[in-house]
Design a protein around this motif. Structure first.
Motif, mmCIF file in Angstrom:
data_model
loop_
_atom_site.group_PDB
_atom_site.id
_atom_site.type_symbol
_atom_site.label_atom_id
_atom_site.label_comp_id
_atom_site.label_asym_id
_atom_site.label_seq_id
_atom_site.Cartn_x
_atom_site.Cartn_y
_atom_site.Cartn_z
ATOM 1 N N PRO A 120 18.007 -9.498 33.477
ATOM 2 C CA PRO A 120 17.059 -10.519 33.000
ATOM 3 C C PRO A 120 16.488 -11.345 34.142
ATOM 4 O O PRO A 120 17.057 -11.422 35.235
ATOM 5 N N SER A 121 15.360 -11.974 33.877
ATOM 6 C CA SER A 121 14.707 -12.830 34.863
ATOM 7 C C SER A 121 15.302 -14.238 34.809
ATOM 8 O O SER A 121 15.741 -14.704 33.746
ATOM 9 N N ASN A 122 15.335 -14.915 35.949
ATOM 10 C CA ASN A 122 15.812 -16.295 35.993
ATOM 11 C C ASN A 122 14.968 -17.170 35.075
ATOM 12 O O ASN A 122 13.775 -16.908 34.864
ATOM 13 N N SER A 123 15.570 -18.229 34.560
ATOM 14 C CA SER A 123 14.820 -19.025 33.590
ATOM 15 C C SER A 123 15.381 -20.429 33.419
ATOM 16 O O SER A 123 16.571 -20.675 33.657
ATOM 17 N N LEU A 124 14.497 -21.335 33.064
ATOM 18 C CA LEU A 124 14.877 -22.583 32.403
ATOM 19 C C LEU A 124 14.919 -22.211 30.934
ATOM 20 O O LEU A 124 13.896 -22.020 30.293
ATOM 21 N N ASN A 125 16.117 -22.057 30.395
ATOM 22 C CA ASN A 125 16.275 -21.440 29.078
ATOM 23 C C ASN A 125 15.537 -22.184 27.976
ATOM 24 O O ASN A 125 14.911 -21.571 27.110
ATOM 25 N N PHE A 158 11.012 -17.217 34.134
ATOM 26 C CA PHE A 158 10.160 -17.585 35.256
ATOM 27 C C PHE A 158 9.098 -16.524 35.570
ATOM 28 O O PHE A 158 8.016 -16.838 36.059
ATOM 29 N N SER A 159 9.400 -15.260 35.289
ATOM 30 C CA SER A 159 8.426 -14.208 35.574
ATOM 31 C C SER A 159 7.255 -14.234 34.599
ATOM 32 O O SER A 159 6.185 -13.676 34.878
ATOM 33 N N PHE A 161 6.459 -17.321 32.933
ATOM 34 C CA PHE A 161 6.406 -18.738 32.595
ATOM 35 C C PHE A 161 4.975 -19.146 32.224
ATOM 36 O O PHE A 161 4.026 -18.906 32.964
ATOM 37 N N GLY A 162 4.851 -19.768 31.046
ATOM 38 C CA GLY A 162 3.545 -20.203 30.562
ATOM 39 C C GLY A 162 2.826 -19.169 29.735
ATOM 40 O O GLY A 162 1.741 -19.450 29.208
ATOM 41 N N SER A 163 3.411 -17.980 29.570
ATOM 42 C CA SER A 163 2.742 -16.913 28.804
ATOM 43 C C SER A 163 3.672 -16.314 27.740
ATOM 44 O O SER A 163 4.138 -15.182 27.873
ATOM 45 N N PRO A 164 3.988 -17.041 26.689
ATOM 46 C CA PRO A 164 3.623 -18.435 26.410
ATOM 47 C C PRO A 164 4.628 -19.390 27.045
ATOM 48 O O PRO A 164 5.671 -18.959 27.554
ATOM 49 N N PHE A 165 4.358 -20.684 26.969
ATOM 50 C CA PHE A 165 5.291 -21.668 27.505
ATOM 51 C C PHE A 165 6.527 -21.776 26.614
ATOM 52 O O PHE A 165 7.650 -21.698 27.085
ATOM 53 N N ILE A 166 6.308 -21.935 25.311
ATOM 54 C CA ILE A 166 7.409 -21.979 24.336
ATOM 55 C C ILE A 166 7.353 -20.695 23.513
ATOM 56 O O ILE A 166 6.372 -20.442 22.816
#
Length: 286
Positions: A120-125, A158-159, A161-166
């Motif tokens: 998986p990609s790193n993330s702010l969960n 993070f990969s 991010f914003g697509s979508p944001f939520i």
């Protein structure tokens, strides 16, 4: 005559010393309980709070209480290691009502021989906001009960991010029941459903958590040792992780919690560890 008076004095001093020793031991056995349950504010019972699935705020929270938490964890999976980090702030604006905001992060590292693209990609969960209300607090029964709700806005990794944001939302109402047995032994159950909504597919997925914990608090301190049993029911699938743990006070308002994770029936997860730093800024008492 003089010898008789001297003998009586020795007996009197010995009995007084024994009484003082007994009183000191009794007071020492409940010194921290008395500090919490001081009867100067609304009732509050001292409970040992689990370190991994922690509460939104102390049961029976008093107005003005607040706390910062920093968590760091490592989970060993079959194909990758997952490094967890979280920061959370919790506070009580009024008696018995607590709020919390939490930001949990996860970073992944593939095991040797495993392609980076396969993990998986790193993330702010997510962005987690929560509230908890203690509706029952009884010092004579040493029992507290609370209901609460956690709303978790799931974010894209993070990969993407914003697509979508939520990308989704988790709805998590829960119930907490805690009981202290005597001065040192503590038990707690934390349970409720987790309903996950995927905004892209508009599908819902429900699991049910039953988290139980048992702790022994060291006499006259805030230090404890104990264990959590974190259980998840997902349709016909049942997973459980046993988390032995300990908490140690460094200063009056700084605590360190150390947790180990031992999976019982998880197919892909192996051992894990978790460290929680707890800082409680001083607040004014009535």
């Amino acid at each position: 005559m003089y010898l008789k008076k001297l003998l009586m004095l020795i007996i009197l001093l010995a009995s007084s010393t024994y009484s003082i020793a007994q009183i000191t031991k009794a007071e020492k056995d409940s010194i921290y309980i008395q500090q919490v349950e001081d009867h100067k504010e609304p009732d509050k019972v001292l409970h040992a709070e689990p370190l991994y699935i922690d509460l939104i705020r102390d049961l029976g929270a008093r107005k003005g209480e607040k706390e910062w938490n920093l968590g760091l964890g490592l989970t060993d999976n079959l194909k990758f290691d997952a490094y967890e980090a979280l920061i959370e702030y919790e506070w009580a604006p009024i008696n018995r009502l607590g709020f919390e905001v939490e930001l949990p992060f996860t970073f992944y590292s593939p095991q040797s021989g495993v392609s980076r693209d396969s993990v998986p990609s790193n993330s702010l969960n997510s962005i987690k906001i929560a509230t908890q209300w203690s509706f029952f607090v009884s010092e004579p029964m040493a029992t507290s009960m609370a209901i609460g709700y956690i709303n978790e806005f799931e974010l894209s990794d993070f990969s993407n991010f914003g697509s979508p944001f939520i990308k989704g939302n988790i709805y998590n109402p829960f119930l907490v029941v805690a009981k202290r047995w005597g001065n040192n032994f503590h038990s707690l159950i934390y349970t409720g459903p987790m309903v996950e909504q995927n905004f892209i597919t508009n599908k819902f997925h429900t699991t049910y958590d039953i988290n139980t914990s048992f702790h022994y608090m060291i006499t006259g301190t805030r230090n404890f040792i104990g264990v959590e049993f974190n259980k998840t029911i997902d349709n016909s699938d049942f997973d459980m992780t046993i988390r032995p743990q300990m908490r140690v006070g460094v200063t009056n308002n700084l605590l360190i919690g150390i947790v180990a994770g031992i999976p019982v029936s998880r197919e892909n997860e192996r051992f894990s560890s978790f460290l929680r730093l707890i800082w409680e800024p001083k607040h004014k008492h009535k």
